[in-house]
Design a protein around this motif. Structure first.
Motif, PDB file in Angstrom:
ATOM      1  N   ASP A 152       0.831  -1.207   0.000  1.00  0.00           N
ATOM      2  CA  ASP A 152       0.000   0.000   0.000  1.00  0.00           C
ATOM      3  C   ASP A 152       0.867   1.259   0.000  1.00  0.00           C
ATOM      4  O   ASP A 152       0.633   2.202  -0.776  1.00  0.00           O
ATOM      5  CB  ASP A 152      -0.919   0.018   1.220  1.00  0.00           C
ATOM      6  CG  ASP A 152      -2.003  -1.043   1.175  1.00  0.00           C
ATOM      7  OD1 ASP A 152      -2.260  -1.590   0.090  1.00  0.00           O
ATOM      8  OD2 ASP A 152      -2.591  -1.322   2.239  1.00  0.00           O
ATOM      9  N   VAL A 153       1.864   1.281   0.892  1.00  0.00           N
ATOM     10  CA  VAL A 153       2.728   2.456   0.986  1.00  0.00           C
ATOM     11  C   VAL A 153       3.561   2.606  -0.284  1.00  0.00           C
ATOM     12  O   VAL A 153       3.703   3.715  -0.835  1.00  0.00           O
ATOM     13  CB  VAL A 153       3.640   2.351   2.226  1.00  0.00           C
ATOM     14  CG1 VAL A 153       4.607   3.529   2.279  1.00  0.00           C
ATOM     15  CG2 VAL A 153       2.801   2.301   3.504  1.00  0.00           C
ATOM     16  N   TRP A 154       4.128   1.500  -0.763  1.00  0.00           N
ATOM     17  CA  TRP A 154       4.945   1.501  -1.981  1.00  0.00           C
ATOM     18  C   TRP A 154       4.154   2.099  -3.157  1.00  0.00           C
ATOM     19  O   TRP A 154       4.626   2.991  -3.852  1.00  0.00           O
ATOM     20  CB  TRP A 154       5.364   0.064  -2.253  1.00  0.00           C
ATOM     21  CG  TRP A 154       6.413  -0.162  -3.301  1.00  0.00           C
ATOM     22  CD1 TRP A 154       7.061   0.782  -4.055  1.00  0.00           C
ATOM     23  CD2 TRP A 154       6.932  -1.435  -3.696  1.00  0.00           C
ATOM     24  NE1 TRP A 154       7.945   0.166  -4.906  1.00  0.00           N
ATOM     25  CE2 TRP A 154       7.897  -1.184  -4.711  1.00  0.00           C
ATOM     26  CE3 TRP A 154       6.681  -2.736  -3.296  1.00  0.00           C
ATOM     27  CZ2 TRP A 154       8.597  -2.218  -5.336  1.00  0.00           C
ATOM     28  CZ3 TRP A 154       7.379  -3.771  -3.910  1.00  0.00           C
ATOM     29  CH2 TRP A 154       8.326  -3.509  -4.909  1.00  0.00           C
ATOM     30  N   GLY A 169       4.231  -0.178 -10.794  1.00  0.00           N
ATOM     31  CA  GLY A 169       2.836  -0.239 -10.349  1.00  0.00           C
ATOM     32  C   GLY A 169       2.158  -1.524 -10.786  1.00  0.00           C
ATOM     33  O   GLY A 169       1.394  -2.128 -10.022  1.00  0.00           O
ATOM     34  N   ASP A 170       2.443  -1.971 -12.010  1.00  0.00           N
ATOM     35  CA  ASP A 170       1.883  -3.233 -12.489  1.00  0.00           C
ATOM     36  C   ASP A 170       2.420  -4.414 -11.691  1.00  0.00           C
ATOM     37  O   ASP A 170       1.686  -5.364 -11.402  1.00  0.00           O
ATOM     38  CB  ASP A 170       2.215  -3.432 -13.978  1.00  0.00           C
ATOM     39  CG  ASP A 170       1.603  -2.361 -14.858  1.00  0.00           C
ATOM     40  OD1 ASP A 170       0.576  -1.765 -14.453  1.00  0.00           O
ATOM     41  OD2 ASP A 170       2.139  -2.119 -15.955  1.00  0.00           O
ATOM     42  N   LEU A 172       0.339  -7.128  -9.367  1.00  0.00           N
ATOM     43  CA  LEU A 172       0.496  -8.581  -9.472  1.00  0.00           C
ATOM     44  C   LEU A 172       0.805  -9.196  -8.111  1.00  0.00           C
ATOM     45  O   LEU A 172       0.249 -10.242  -7.748  1.00  0.00           O
ATOM     46  CB  LEU A 172       1.594  -8.917 -10.472  1.00  0.00           C
ATOM     47  CG  LEU A 172       1.969 -10.400 -10.609  1.00  0.00           C
ATOM     48  CD1 LEU A 172       0.749 -11.239 -11.015  1.00  0.00           C
ATOM     49  CD2 LEU A 172       3.101 -10.593 -11.610  1.00  0.00           C
ATOM     50  N   LEU A 173       1.679  -8.550  -7.355  1.00  0.00           N
ATOM     51  CA  LEU A 173       2.034  -9.071  -6.029  1.00  0.00           C
ATOM     52  C   LEU A 173       0.808  -9.234  -5.137  1.00  0.00           C
ATOM     53  O   LEU A 173       0.746 -10.160  -4.319  1.00  0.00           O
ATOM     54  CB  LEU A 173       3.038  -8.137  -5.342  1.00  0.00           C
ATOM     55  CG  LEU A 173       4.503  -8.348  -5.663  1.00  0.00           C
ATOM     56  CD1 LEU A 173       5.332  -7.208  -5.076  1.00  0.00           C
ATOM     57  CD2 LEU A 173       4.998  -9.693  -5.122  1.00  0.00           C
ATOM     58  N   ARG A 174      -0.166  -8.358  -5.284  1.00  0.00           N
ATOM     59  CA  ARG A 174      -1.371  -8.451  -4.449  1.00  0.00           C
ATOM     60  C   ARG A 174      -2.142  -9.745  -4.720  1.00  0.00           C
ATOM     61  O   ARG A 174      -2.894 -10.208  -3.863  1.00  0.00           O
ATOM     62  CB  ARG A 174      -2.285  -7.250  -4.716  1.00  0.00           C
ATOM     63  CG  ARG A 174      -1.708  -5.918  -4.295  1.00  0.00           C
ATOM     64  CD  ARG A 174      -2.722  -4.803  -4.499  1.00  0.00           C
ATOM     65  NE  ARG A 174      -2.132  -3.491  -4.269  1.00  0.00           N
ATOM     66  CZ  ARG A 174      -1.925  -2.956  -3.065  1.00  0.00           C
ATOM     67  NH1 ARG A 174      -2.267  -3.627  -1.983  1.00  0.00           N
ATOM     68  NH2 ARG A 174      -1.396  -1.756  -2.947  1.00  0.00           N
TER      69      ARG A 174
END
Length: 247
Positions: free
Chosen positions: A123-125, A171-172, A176-178
């Motif tokens: 979120d912060v990133w 950002g992409d 994906l990490l989420r």
């Protein structure tokens, strides 16, 4: 999509899978050393290195297929996979989707699925992507251990270089990490696996690596004193573990 990639060296295949917001050049500073004994295939994800941003959201399986295609298109039919950070999930899924091609795994500073702590970091990133100076401070804080951070010279230049080095596709990669969850793949991994935990890591804390090692049959766990960016903080120890395992 086709990924930009390099091929170096000769010998047994080794496919590199880099981290989110990184590139093969940024995350693996010892490609030339690896290539002395292996054919190293080093692709960059969409929005990193020489690969343009994707036109649609990234999906793990499609990314894995593209990463594996880089090796196969180079004539490297079978290979070990060295995954770093998000690249550990790419490596695990590659072994699950292509068991006839993947011969071994090295999983460094990675995770099977993000927990609440990790998602708060995401979120912060993501929030800081439009404020590169603050983003650089966040990344440096979370990518180096305290001693290494305190020893960095030319602080203003380090901040500037970190801010300028954020890939266009970050950002992409975060999106994906989420979505990543490879826990169901882990019990079926049957190739030799080395898991490298980074003990000072606050971005992807070492409990994630320990969970990977515990869930993969026969996996070997080693711990290296480093923050998340092990390729910058402790590359020698990391390379030694990789070489010893693959050798």
């Amino acid at each position: 999509m086709s990924l930009s990639f390099e091929v170096r060296g000769s010998g047994p295949g080794l496919l590199l899978a880099h981290g989110a917001g990184g590139s093969v050049a940024a995350n693996f500073p010892f490609i030339d050393e690896l290539a002395k004994e292996r054919t190293v295939v080093a692709p960059d994800y969409p929005g990193s290195g020489g690969t343009p941003k994707a036109e649609r959201p990234l999906e793990l399986d499609r990314l894995v297929d593209d990463v594996v295609a880089a090796a196969v298109d180079s004539g490297v039919e079978t290979f070990a996979v060295l995954g770093y950070s998000m690249g550990t999930a790419v490596a695990v899924r590659a072994a699950a989707r292509y068991p006839e091609r993947v011969s071994a795994l090295v999983l460094t500073a990675g995770l099977a699925r993000g927990d609440r702590h990790f998602h708060l970091n995401l979120d912060v990133w993501q929030h800081l992507l439009d404020d590169r100076e603050a983003l650089a401070r966040f990344l440096l804080l979370n990518c180096f251990g305290p001693e290494a951070l305190n020893s960095l010279d030319g602080w203003d230049e380090v901040l500037r270089g970190t801010a300028d080095g954020v890939p266009a596709g970050t950002g992409d990669h975060i999106d994906l990490l989420r979505t990543i969850d490879v826990r169901a793949d882990l019990p079926g991994i049957s190739v030799p696996t080395l898991v490298v935990a980074t003990t000072q890591d606050t971005l992807v804390p070492p409990h994630h690596s320990r969970e990977l090692a515990a869930a993969i049959p026969g996996a070997k766990l080693v711990e290296v004193e480093s923050g998340h960016l092990i390729g910058a903080q402790n590359p020698g120890a990391w390379l030694a573990e990789i070489q010893d395992f693959l050798g």
